[in-house]
Write an enzyme that holds these catalytic residues in place. Structure first.
Site, PDB file in Angstrom:
ATOM      1  N   HIS A   1      -3.634  -5.334   0.735  1.00 41.53           N
ATOM      2  CA  HIS A   1      -3.088  -5.759   2.035  1.00 41.53           C
ATOM      3  C   HIS A   1      -3.100  -7.282   2.162  1.00 41.53           C
ATOM      4  CE1 HIS A   1      -2.698  -1.845   4.067  1.00 41.53           C
ATOM      5  NE2 HIS A   1      -3.679  -1.480   3.259  1.00 41.53           N
TER       6      HIS A   1
ATOM      7  N   GLU B   1      -1.842  -8.999   4.513  1.00 38.03           N
ATOM      8  CA  GLU B   1      -1.836  -9.419   5.917  1.00 38.03           C
ATOM      9  C   GLU B   1      -3.229  -9.606   6.508  1.00 38.03           C
ATOM     10  OE1 GLU B   1      -1.441  -4.863   6.007  1.00 38.03           O
ATOM     11  OE2 GLU B   1      -0.979  -6.529   4.674  1.00 38.03           O
TER      12      GLU B   1
ATOM     13  N   CYS C   1       0.839  -1.205   0.000  1.00 38.73           N
ATOM     14  CA  CYS C   1       0.000   0.000   0.000  1.00 38.73           C
ATOM     15  C   CYS C   1       0.877   1.260   0.000  1.00 38.73           C
ATOM     16  CB  CYS C   1      -0.989  -0.046   1.171  1.00 38.73           C
ATOM     17  SG  CYS C   1      -2.385   1.085   0.966  1.00 38.73           S
TER      18      CYS C   1
ATOM     19  N   SER D   1      -0.399 -12.342  38.856  1.00 42.90           N
ATOM     20  CA  SER D   1      -1.765 -11.813  38.938  1.00 42.90           C
ATOM     21  C   SER D   1      -2.823 -12.858  38.616  1.00 42.90           C
ATOM     22  CB  SER D   1      -1.920 -10.647  37.957  1.00 42.90           C
ATOM     23  OG  SER D   1      -1.852 -11.114  36.621  1.00 42.90           O
ATOM     24  N   GLY D   2      -2.409 -13.952  37.993  1.00 41.93           N
ATOM     25  CA  GLY D   2      -3.381 -14.923  37.496  1.00 41.93           C
ATOM     26  C   GLY D   2      -3.742 -14.681  36.046  1.00 41.93           C
ATOM     27  N   GLY D   3      -3.287 -13.547  35.487  1.00 36.56           N
ATOM     28  CA  GLY D   3      -3.502 -13.254  34.075  1.00 36.56           C
ATOM     29  C   GLY D   3      -2.583 -14.092  33.198  1.00 36.56           C
ATOM     30  N   VAL D   4      -2.823 -14.056  31.892  1.00 37.24           N
ATOM     31  CA  VAL D   4      -2.078 -14.917  30.966  1.00 37.24           C
ATOM     32  C   VAL D   4      -0.586 -14.612  30.988  1.00 37.24           C
ATOM     33  CG1 VAL D   4      -1.768 -15.553  28.549  1.00 37.24           C
ATOM     34  CG2 VAL D   4      -4.069 -15.236  29.449  1.00 37.24           C
ATOM     35  N   ASP D   5      -0.224 -13.329  30.863  1.00 32.09           N
ATOM     36  CA  ASP D   5       1.192 -12.982  30.703  1.00 32.09           C
ATOM     37  C   ASP D   5       2.015 -13.373  31.928  1.00 32.09           C
ATOM     38  OD1 ASP D   5       0.466 -11.964  28.240  1.00 32.09           O
ATOM     39  OD2 ASP D   5       0.264  -9.911  28.968  1.00 32.09           O
ATOM     40  N   SER D   6       1.552 -12.979  33.123  1.00 30.14           N
ATOM     41  CA  SER D   6       2.339 -13.295  34.321  1.00 30.14           C
ATOM     42  C   SER D   6       2.348 -14.803  34.586  1.00 30.14           C
ATOM     43  CB  SER D   6       1.831 -12.528  35.547  1.00 30.14           C
ATOM     44  OG  SER D   6       0.569 -12.993  35.983  1.00 30.14           O
TER      45      SER D   6
END
Length: 526
Positions: free
Chosen positions: A182, A184, A87, A236-241
């Site tokens: 595009h 992607e 583009c 924290s119980g979140g995905v990342d941590s």
């Protein structure tokens, strides 16, 4: 596998401001090749030092013909590596190499059909259907106002549409390619094949970027970085941590200590689940801080959403600091920073400092802690983090759980937060999520939760009049969370959830369903 191997075959994406730039990077990673996104005005020395096997110029909102239009560093075209312009990237390539770009009278936004020309190395044998005349056609996604009117010397026509005579161009001698559409986005049905053709066939990249290799590489780097030092993680119980905890435990074992601050605003039994998963099943050292009373006292009387967020953030830091101060041997603080955090914090020349946003699970850190920062996920997109979590043995229903805000139920209780409200909301939300899973609807929604409203409504239970609380169910479908549509859940399903909530939770008399899309509404209520 050594660190150099997994990163050795790499693509550089220069970002001209397109909303799809990170999507390009994710598509390349999905193929199994490492890539990085940098601002379009990155220093030339950094481009050379990066050692890319190929360079992609992203789309962008500017016009090439405007004053001060962003341009690719001229050295990009002198490195001897393949270059793909998408583009705006195609337009600046054309303009910089001697072609001409004009403002098109016919703008193209959305679905289009492109005719492929000339059997170029990029598009050869890639087609969605063939016309009766034998022309290969591609279904693509367009989003442009300008177009290339004259190709630079050495380029040949690669693709066209009715409104855009030059929708693709190629200099096959130098391996420079430009496409006006595009590849992607999923609407371009052969887009991933085109990206793989460029990255693997034309740039010669091997598929070294796999989940297994990423884990091996990360473990080697963590061990090299940390040595025998102790590491602290705010869990924290979140995905990342959670993924950071699993990865660090695999890399350094008992050198890791996690502090889990339970603020009383988590989901149903979430605190116990975190302890069961990490402390009992995986044998990780986890210190659980039961801070519900502390948080509730801090929040008492406050109804403003932003102030509530700040109070919760500050209280979290205080609790975390108190616990971490007891751990004298710790040298490193681990965090769940992921690659989009890094990209979004590095602007172009105006703010090129590359300062990472303080996406601290622990907010701000006291200066006297003097801990080194360890960010083992900082190269990874969210989908890569999730795949890593599953490969490390975390349950997929935990890894693929819907997003949950940092302040937890504190921003799903409208107005003042009280323990009574949190307990009621936790149960109502649990019933909603439980029924979504039972009806096989959980994974069909992107985010679903319940909101506690600070109002009362009349109801009838048996022969008695009851005057009690109202909750609202919220469920949305989205790809990127920038825009979202309310989920069209079946009426009989909603009826079942409503009946269960009202029958099983004595303090609720009414259940509503939020049918607002984003925009204009946000996904969360506060």
């Amino acid at each position: 596998m050594s660190q150099n191997n997994i990163h050795e075959h790499r693509i550089l994406i220069l970002d001209f401001g397109s909303q799809y730039t990170q999507l390009i990077a994710r598509r390349i990673r999905e193929i199994g090749v490492y890539c990085e996104v940098e601002p379009w005005d990155i220093d030339v020395e950094d481009i050379v030092k990066f050692g890319a096997r190929g360079i992609i110029l992203s789309g962008g909102p500017e016009t090439v013909t405007g004053d001060n239009a962003p341009v690719a560093p001229v050295e990009v075209f002198e490195l001897g590596v393949p270059v793909l312009g998408i583009c705006y990237g195609m337009q600046t390539m054309a303009e910089q190499l001697g072609g001409k770009v004009i403002n098109a009278t016919e703008h193209e936004y959305g679905y289009a059909q492109v005719r492929a020309h000339g059997h170029t190395k990029l598009l050869n044998d890639i087609e969605d259907h063939v016309t009766p005349e034998g022309y290969g056609m591609l279904d693509v996604w367009m989003s442009h106002g300008d177009r290339v009117d004259k190709m630079p010397e050495g380029f040949k026509l690669m693709a066209s549409t009715g409104n855009c005579p030059i929708a693709g161009m190629a200099n096959e001698e130098k391996d420079f390619y430009g496409i006006q559409f595009h590849p992607e986005v999923t609407h371009t049905t052969q887009g991933q094949r085109m990206i793989e053709r460029f990255v693997v066939d034309l740039c010669g990249c091997e598929k070294l970027w796999t989940t297994e290799n990423i884990i091996d590489d990360s473990i080697a780097r963590i061990r090299q970085q940390v040595g025998s030092d102790e590491v602290l993680l705010g869990l924290s119980g979140g995905v990342d941590s959670s993924v950071v905890a699993a990865l660090l435990h695999k890399a350094i074992g008992d050198q890791l200590t996690c502090v889990f601050v339970d603020h009383g605003l988590l989901r149903h039994q979430e605190g116990d689940q975190v302890m069961s998963m990490f402390a009992e099943n995986m044998g990780i050292k986890v210190i659980r801080v039961d801070a519900e009373d502390y948080f509730m006292n801090a929040l008492a009387g406050e109804a403003d959403p932003e102030k509530k967020r700040k109070i919760i953030g500050h209280a979290f830091i205080e609790m975390f600091d108190q616990e971490s101060a007891k751990l004298t041997g710790v040298k490193w603080l681990a965090q769940g920073t992921i690659y989009p955090d890094v990209i979004e914090s590095a602007g172009s020349k105006t703010g090129k400092a590359k300062v990472i946003k303080s996406h601290h699970n622990v907010g701000g850190l006291p200066e006297d802690m003097k801990l080194e920062l360890l960010e083992p996920l900082r190269e990874l997109f969210k989908d890569e983090v999730r795949r890593l979590g599953v490969a490390l043995g975390l349950p997929s229903d935990m890894v693929y759980r819907h997003p949950f805000p940092g302040p937890g139920l504190g921003v799903r209780i409208l107005g003042e937060v009280k323990k009574e409200y949190a307990d009621i909301l936790r149960l109502a939300d649990h019933i909603f999520i439980e029924e979504l899973r039972a009806a096989d609807l959980y994974d069909k929604t992107s985010q679903a939760f319940t909101v506690f409203l600070p109002v009362k409504s009349v109801g009838v239970v048996g022969d008695a009049r009851r005057y009690d609380y109202v909750v609202s169910l919220r469920a949305v479908e989205t790809i990127d969370f920038m825009t979202a549509r309310w989920a069209h859940l079946p009426y009989d399903f909603l009826e079942k959830v409503s009946n269960r909530i009202i029958n099983e939770i004595p303090r609720i008399t009414r259940v509503t369903y939020d049918i607002s899309s984003k925009p204009p509404a946000t996904i969360e209520w506060e």
